[in-house]
Scaffold this active site. Structure first.
Site, PDB file in Angstrom:
ATOM      1  N   SER A  72     -12.226  -0.268  15.045  1.00 33.76           N
ATOM      2  CA  SER A  72     -12.934   0.864  14.892  1.00 33.76           C
ATOM      3  C   SER A  72     -12.886   1.431  13.470  1.00 33.76           C
ATOM      4  CB  SER A  72     -12.312   1.908  15.768  1.00 33.76           C
ATOM      5  OG  SER A  72     -12.924   3.237  15.378  1.00 33.76           O
ATOM      6  N   TYR A  93      -5.895   7.705  17.995  1.00 34.47           N
ATOM      7  CA  TYR A  93      -6.894   6.603  18.566  1.00 34.47           C
ATOM      8  C   TYR A  93      -7.005   5.475  17.302  1.00 34.47           C
ATOM      9  CZ  TYR A  93     -11.155   3.860  19.324  1.00 34.47           C
ATOM     10  OH  TYR A  93     -11.821   3.044  19.408  1.00 34.47           O
ATOM     11  N   LYS A 117      -5.752   1.570  16.691  1.00 34.54           N
ATOM     12  CA  LYS A 117      -6.402   0.317  16.088  1.00 34.54           C
ATOM     13  C   LYS A 117      -5.895  -0.217  15.055  1.00 34.54           C
ATOM     14  CE  LYS A 117      -9.665   0.595  19.511  1.00 34.54           C
ATOM     15  NZ  LYS A 117      -9.789  -0.664  20.244  1.00 34.54           N
TER      16      LYS A 117
HETATM   17  C1  WQD Z   1     -21.551  11.798  16.239  1.00 31.14           C
HETATM   18  C2  WQD Z   1     -21.847  13.168  15.360  1.00 31.14           C
HETATM   19  C3  WQD Z   1     -20.713  15.066  15.717  1.00 31.14           C
HETATM   20  C4  WQD Z   1     -21.262  15.479  20.118  1.00 31.14           C
HETATM   21  C5  WQD Z   1     -16.565   8.718  17.750  1.00 31.14           C
HETATM   22  C6  WQD Z   1     -15.087   8.376  17.414  1.00 31.14           C
HETATM   23  C7  WQD Z   1     -14.804   7.144  16.557  1.00 31.14           C
HETATM   24  C8  WQD Z   1     -15.786   6.105  17.218  1.00 31.14           C
HETATM   25  C9  WQD Z   1     -17.052   6.461  17.683  1.00 31.14           C
HETATM   26  C10 WQD Z   1     -15.011   4.457  18.693  1.00 31.14           C
HETATM   27  C11 WQD Z   1     -20.719  14.099  14.794  1.00 31.14           C
HETATM   28  C12 WQD Z   1     -21.857  15.497  16.405  1.00 31.14           C
HETATM   29  C13 WQD Z   1     -21.463  14.903  18.846  1.00 31.14           C
HETATM   30  C14 WQD Z   1     -21.831  16.435  20.603  1.00 31.14           C
HETATM   31  C15 WQD Z   1     -22.546  16.818  18.130  1.00 31.14           C
HETATM   32  N1  WQD Z   1     -15.344   5.561  18.489  1.00 31.14           N
HETATM   33  N2  WQD Z   1     -21.836  15.559  17.805  1.00 31.14           N
HETATM   34  N3  WQD Z   1     -22.267  17.469  19.403  1.00 31.14           N
HETATM   35  O1  WQD Z   1     -16.921  11.457  16.171  1.00 31.14           O
HETATM   36  O2  WQD Z   1     -18.579  10.062  14.685  1.00 31.14           O
HETATM   37  O3  WQD Z   1     -16.995   9.147  16.449  1.00 31.14           O
HETATM   38  O4  WQD Z   1     -17.113   7.454  18.200  1.00 31.14           O
HETATM   39  O5  WQD Z   1     -14.236   3.582  18.008  1.00 31.14           O
HETATM   40  O6  WQD Z   1     -13.612   6.561  16.618  1.00 31.14           O
HETATM   41  O7  WQD Z   1     -14.350   9.543  16.872  1.00 31.14           O
HETATM   42  O8  WQD Z   1     -18.931  10.014  17.273  1.00 31.14           O
HETATM   43  O9  WQD Z   1     -20.616  10.785  18.751  1.00 31.14           O
HETATM   44  O10 WQD Z   1     -18.732  12.109  18.723  1.00 31.14           O
HETATM   45  O11 WQD Z   1     -20.369  12.259  17.032  1.00 31.14           O
HETATM   46  O12 WQD Z   1     -23.024  17.664  17.135  1.00 31.14           O
HETATM   47  O13 WQD Z   1     -21.932  17.107  21.629  1.00 31.14           O
HETATM   48  O14 WQD Z   1     -22.516  13.953  16.538  1.00 31.14           O
HETATM   49  O15 WQD Z   1     -20.129  16.312  15.022  1.00 31.14           O
HETATM   50  O16 WQD Z   1     -21.438  14.479  13.532  1.00 31.14           O
HETATM   51  P1  WQD Z   1     -17.969  10.246  16.125  1.00 31.14           P
HETATM   52  P2  WQD Z   1     -19.673  11.385  18.282  1.00 31.14           P
END
Ligand code: WQD
Length: 326
Positions: free
Chosen positions: A117, A141, A145
């Site tokens: 990841s 997490y 990894k």
């Molecule tokens: C994306 C953007 C949020 C939800 C996570 C894991 C990472 C990887 C991928 C596996 C950010 C914003 C999100 C919401 C929002 N996983 N957001 N409202 O945090 O980049 O990564 O998934 O390997 O390890 O941490 O992904 O989809 O949660 O967020 O505004 O309800 O969307 O702040 O900018 P993230 P995400």
């Protein structure tokens, strides 16, 4: 090749199984269906219900056919949850992987494609993030990894295991052919949350902060289409078979998309208003993450083909629109 896909009933795993079958591989799925779905299984792949915490079940699975390789996608992936339930992530992600490695060694299976990841990098020190970027995971997490990548390097050195660790950026979208439609339960990632709001399955989207140092103030991520990711696994398996060398590589689109951009496209494509409100920043969220995938291009001949905003949203909406109550 005969390939055991561990976690093959999950969201990414099922797309990987499809891509492997399409490329002529013979696939068996090993999954405990804790978050994987029976509807994600393929008729032309075998299925073994089993748990990676049970070494006997793993040994039996590896003994059930003469597998040439394994793909391991069985993990918990809640970065936020890992901070308050580290035990769950230690046991499943780390111990589970060690069980897999030991069963592979016992069975003489020497090739593994592993789901790593972008979470191994933590807060970016520069962009785009290449493979050599410092690794300082911000959540437990990501730490699991990174530790697994280190175990893999030792198993390569001591046991001759050849591995490809694929550092996914933000996986999103659904099967480009519309064949895989299994919905993740209680999703927390941005695009499925937007889709649930569009389909009326949840009240609204909460936008976690609009005061970041980005063009529109919302978080920017590198969303990579799950069909592109799946193709990366096939190419990585080809690479370790052909070159006999292990590999650690980023899989990202190299394109930054903001929360508001994704939301706007989702509104256009779904025709739904998608209620949204700005709330505070989510702790631990960097402003911007964008991959360099130059290494994947050079070594694997891999490039994201379907990871533009429109295709990500359209393939997701094709699945979620079936949930809309008329
Ligand atoms: C994306 C953007 C949020 C939800 C996570 C894991 C990472 C990887 C991928 C596996 C950010 C914003 C999100 C919401 C929002 N996983 N957001 N409202 O945090 O980049 O990564 O998934 O390997 O390890 O941490 O992904 O989809 O949660 O967020 O505004 O309800 O969307 O702040 O900018 P993230 P995400």
């Amino acid at each position: 090749m005969k390939v055991l896909v561990i976690g093959g009933a999950g969201y990414i795993g099922s797309h990987v199984v499809k891509a492997l079958i399409k490329s002529g591989h013979e696939v068996t799925v090993f999954d405990n269906l804790s978050s994987g779905l029976r509807e994600n299984l393929f008729d032309d792949a075998g299925f073994i219900e089993g748990n990676i915490l049970n070494s006997e079940q793993l040994d039996a699975a590896f003994a059930s056919a003469s597998f040439d390789a394994a793909v391991h996608l069985a993990a918990f992936k809640g970065a936020g949850e890992s901070m308050f339930k580290p035990e769950k992530y230690s046991v499943n992600n780390i111990t589970g992987t060690i069980n897999i490695l030991n069963s592979m060694c016992a069975a003489g299976v020497k090739k593994l494609v592993f789901s790593s990841s972008a979470a191994v990098f933590g807060e970016p020190e520069y962009l785009p993030i290449d493979e050599d970027h410092p690794k300082n995971p911000e959540n437990y997490y990501g730490f699991t990894k990174l530790e697994i990548e280190r175990f893999l390097a030792w198993y390569d050195r001591l046991k001759g295991l050849k591995f490809a660790a694929l550092r996914y950026f933000n996986a999103a979208g659904y099967d480009i052919d519309g064949e895989l439609c299994g919905l993740e339960q209680n999703p927390a990632n941005l695009l499925p949350v937007i889709m649930e709001a569009a389909a009326g399955m949840r009240e609204k989207l909460q936008i976690f902060g609009d005061d970041y140092d980005t063009p529109d103030g919302t978080g920017v991520r590198d969303y990579v289409h799950v069909t592109d990711l799946a193709d990366g696994h096939v190419k990585a398996l080809d690479y370790i078979s052909r070159e006999g060398e292990s590999l650690v590589v980023n899989l990202g689109s190299e394109n930054g998309i903001s929360v508001l951009e994704l939301l706007e496209d989702a509104r256009k494509i779904s025709g739904s208003k998608i209620p949204a409100e700005i709330t505070g920043r989510r702790p631990g969220d960097p402003a911007k993450l964008v991959a360099s995938s130059a290494k994947a291009k050079e070594l694997l001949g891999w490039e994201a083909k379907y990871s533009d905003c429109e295709t990500l949203v359209r393939t997701s909406w094709d699945v979620y629109k079936r949930q809309v109550k008329l």
